[in-house]
Design a protein around this motif. Structure first.
Motif, PDB file in Angstrom:
ATOM      1  N   GLY A 166       1.044  -1.287   0.224  1.00 36.70           N
ATOM      2  CA  GLY A 166      -0.086   0.110   0.039  1.00 36.70           C
ATOM      3  C   GLY A 166       0.826   1.198  -0.087  1.00 36.70           C
ATOM      4  N   VAL A 167       2.143   1.179  -0.306  1.00 33.02           N
ATOM      5  CA  VAL A 167       2.934   2.508  -0.276  1.00 33.02           C
ATOM      6  C   VAL A 167       3.127   2.607  -1.667  1.00 33.02           C
ATOM      7  N   ASN A 168       2.804   3.854  -2.113  1.00 36.60           N
ATOM      8  CA  ASN A 168       2.861   4.325  -3.423  1.00 36.60           C
ATOM      9  C   ASN A 168       4.116   5.305  -3.577  1.00 36.60           C
ATOM     10  N   LEU A 169       5.068   5.333  -4.060  1.00 38.51           N
ATOM     11  CA  LEU A 169       6.192   6.064  -4.356  1.00 38.51           C
ATOM     12  C   LEU A 169       5.747   7.235  -5.498  1.00 38.51           C
ATOM     13  N   PRO A 170       6.260   8.540  -5.398  1.00 41.35           N
ATOM     14  CA  PRO A 170       5.944   9.340  -6.402  1.00 41.35           C
ATOM     15  C   PRO A 170       6.787   8.944  -7.451  1.00 41.35           C
ATOM     16  N   PRO A 171       6.369   9.583  -8.821  1.00 36.49           N
ATOM     17  CA  PRO A 171       7.135   8.948 -10.019  1.00 36.49           C
ATOM     18  C   PRO A 171       8.092   9.807 -10.011  1.00 36.49           C
ATOM     19  N   GLY A 172       9.375   9.328 -10.679  1.00 42.29           N
ATOM     20  CA  GLY A 172      10.714   9.594 -10.673  1.00 42.29           C
ATOM     21  C   GLY A 172      11.520   9.422  -9.378  1.00 42.29           C
ATOM     22  N   THR A 173      11.080   8.717  -8.426  1.00 42.84           N
ATOM     23  CA  THR A 173      11.667   8.434  -7.367  1.00 42.84           C
ATOM     24  C   THR A 173      12.997   7.673  -7.203  1.00 42.84           C
ATOM     25  N   THR A 174      14.259   7.908  -6.900  1.00 38.51           N
ATOM     26  CA  THR A 174      15.063   7.415  -7.054  1.00 38.51           C
ATOM     27  C   THR A 174      15.560   6.773  -5.738  1.00 38.51           C
ATOM     28  N   LEU A 175      15.689   5.257  -5.485  1.00 44.38           N
ATOM     29  CA  LEU A 175      15.950   4.727  -4.391  1.00 44.38           C
ATOM     30  C   LEU A 175      17.511   4.307  -4.281  1.00 44.38           C
ATOM     31  N   GLN A 176      18.263   4.745  -3.307  1.00 40.88           N
ATOM     32  CA  GLN A 176      19.546   4.385  -3.022  1.00 40.88           C
ATOM     33  C   GLN A 176      19.544   3.456  -1.884  1.00 40.88           C
ATOM     34  N   LEU A 177      19.578   2.223  -2.064  1.00 41.10           N
ATOM     35  CA  LEU A 177      19.410   1.154  -1.113  1.00 41.10           C
ATOM     36  C   LEU A 177      20.865   0.602  -0.668  1.00 41.10           C
ATOM     37  N   LYS A 178      21.149   0.372   0.274  1.00 37.94           N
ATOM     38  CA  LYS A 178      22.384  -0.069   0.853  1.00 37.94           C
ATOM     39  C   LYS A 178      22.370  -1.424   1.730  1.00 37.94           C
ATOM     40  N   ASN A 179      20.958  -1.550   2.433  1.00 37.73           N
ATOM     41  CA  ASN A 179      20.737  -2.727   3.492  1.00 37.73           C
ATOM     42  C   ASN A 179      19.702  -3.827   2.897  1.00 37.73           C
ATOM     43  N   VAL A 180      19.797  -3.696   1.585  1.00 35.55           N
ATOM     44  CA  VAL A 180      18.859  -4.709   0.749  1.00 35.55           C
ATOM     45  C   VAL A 180      19.471  -5.521  -0.229  1.00 35.55           C
ATOM     46  N   ALA A 181      19.354  -6.667  -0.416  1.00 35.75           N
ATOM     47  CA  ALA A 181      19.853  -7.819  -1.219  1.00 35.75           C
ATOM     48  C   ALA A 181      19.018  -8.745  -1.688  1.00 35.75           C
ATOM     49  N   ALA A 182      18.961  -8.869  -3.167  1.00 35.95           N
ATOM     50  CA  ALA A 182      18.033  -9.728  -3.834  1.00 35.95           C
ATOM     51  C   ALA A 182      18.669 -11.271  -3.723  1.00 35.95           C
ATOM     52  N   VAL A 183      18.145 -12.270  -3.246  1.00 34.48           N
ATOM     53  CA  VAL A 183      18.436 -13.563  -3.047  1.00 34.48           C
ATOM     54  C   VAL A 183      17.725 -14.655  -3.680  1.00 34.48           C
ATOM     55  N   MET A 184      18.343 -15.679  -3.884  1.00 32.42           N
ATOM     56  CA  MET A 184      17.458 -17.196  -4.253  1.00 32.42           C
ATOM     57  C   MET A 184      17.517 -18.132  -3.115  1.00 32.42           C
TER      58      MET A 184
END
Length: 370
Positions: free
Chosen positions: A76-94
């Motif tokens: 339910g969280v909608n980000l404003p258009p053009g928002t750039t996320l700079q994430l350092k504490n997240v990792a994609a995994v299998m």
């Protein structure tokens, strides 16, 4: 009296050493598997959060940002258009796991979490709820929990220290089974035993052992690997029947003689059935050593010459005397190893010697190169 006991003990040890080794009986549980009783592999794509600045670099792994955006929208969280996320504490995994046979909804299984991006470490992270799918794309388990990484690392001022692997972790009991796999065990009042290796002699011995214990006609060999066994119709009786069946002991047939060679590492493995025909083996080494002695040419006092460096090269050829060894026919594995050690053969030399013996017809074994 004590001396007599010592002599008797020594004689017993000698007789046990000199006596021929008998074929050891093995349980059917160790020789066969039951058709349909197997594990099923599960996998899923997930996100690990809560990392201490060691997550994926989002500029190089855009799928991590896309996953976070999709997850936030689902919450339910909608980000404003053009928002750039700079994430350092997240990792994609299998996330991978093995679903045991007869696993029921509500049971927990262990899972493995592996980074697929450029995260430096998964240590201290938490896996967000991840569905695990089977080969049919159906969800069979849900995974979530704190990732345990069996390693540690630190970096500062360009120096880095790391122990073990930091991009793979495990979660004990991290997935809950949501769907059971249908089993056809005991269908038509019969089961199938599958041998671990194809061997007609061992299959015939297994059939004979089952029929001797339960009665004639209970077991039938279909081929060199599969055995059909009639089983009771009641589930209680079938489970008890399988328990007794797995505990039956059978003397397997002698293994086929085989030599496994790894050309990359020089490893050679031979089983006890390997023997040699009468042959002669010769082995010798030729080594060439080239060296250089750097010196400085210094002219005499008041001389017209100049100081200049000079180099004196030396070449030395050394050939070790070759040894010829006679190996009698029917040599056992111990005698083969003793013969190779006697001529000083290294693992790499042993590869060439065994290939030559096979080409000459003296090696009684199948030669397999991996």
């Amino acid at each position: 009296m004590r001396r007599t006991f010592h002599w008797l003990t020594l004689a017993a040890i000698c007789l046990a050493t000199l006596a021929p080794q008998l074929v050891r009986a093995e349980r059917l549980k160790d020789l066969t598997t039951i058709a349909g009783v197997r594990q099923n592999q599960l996998s899923g794509y997930g996100i690990v959060v809560g990392l201490d600045g060691s997550g994926d670099q989002t500029t190089q792994t855009p799928f991590t940002v896309q996953s976070i955006v999709s997850m936030l929208q689902a919450k339910g969280v909608n980000l404003p258009p053009g928002t750039t996320l700079q994430l350092k504490n997240v990792a994609a995994v299998m996330v991978t796991a093995s679903l045991p046979a007869f696993a029921q909804p509500g049971q927990t299984i262990d899972i493995t979490v592996s980074s697929i991006g450029n995260a430096k470490s998964l240590r201290g992270g938490t896996l967000i709820m991840t569905p695990l799918q089977g080969a049919d794309n159906q969800v069979y388990a849900m995974a979530q929990g704190n990732v345990l990484v069996g390693g540690v690392g630190a970096a500062a001022a360009g120096s880095q220290v790391q122990i073990n692997h930091l991009s793979v972790g495990k979660i004990s009991g991290g997935a809950t089974v949501e769907r059971a796999v249908a089993s056809s065990l005991g269908e038509n009042n019969q089961i199938r035993l599958e041998m671990n290796t194809t061997d007609f002699s061992t299959v015939s011995r297994v059939v004979e052992a089952i029929n001797n214990h339960f009665g004639p006609g209970i077991a039938t060999a279909l081929d060199g690997r599969v055995i059909r066994v009639l089983s009771p119709s009641s589930s209680d009786q079938r489970v008890a029947f399988l328990g007794i069946l797995e505990s039956l002991e059978v003397n397997p047939a002698r293994q086929a003689a085989k030599v496994i060679m790894n050309a990359r590492t020089g490893s050679v493995v031979m089983n006890q059935s390997v023997t040699l025909e009468t042959c002669a083996i010769s082995h010798g080494n030729l080594s060439i050593t080239i060296g250089a002695d750097n010196q400085v040419s210094q002219p005499g006092p008041l001389g017209a010459g100049q100081t200049a460096p000079t180099q004196n090269a030396s070449v030395e050829i050394k050939k070790d005397p070759g040894k010829v060894l006679l190996v009698k026919g029917g040599a056992s594995l111990a005698e083969v190893v003793k013969a190779m050690n006697a001529i000083g053969a290294s693992p790499q030399d042993l590869l060439s010697i065994l290939q030559a013996l096979k080409a000459a017809g003296s090696l009684r074994a199948d030669l397999e190169i991996i």
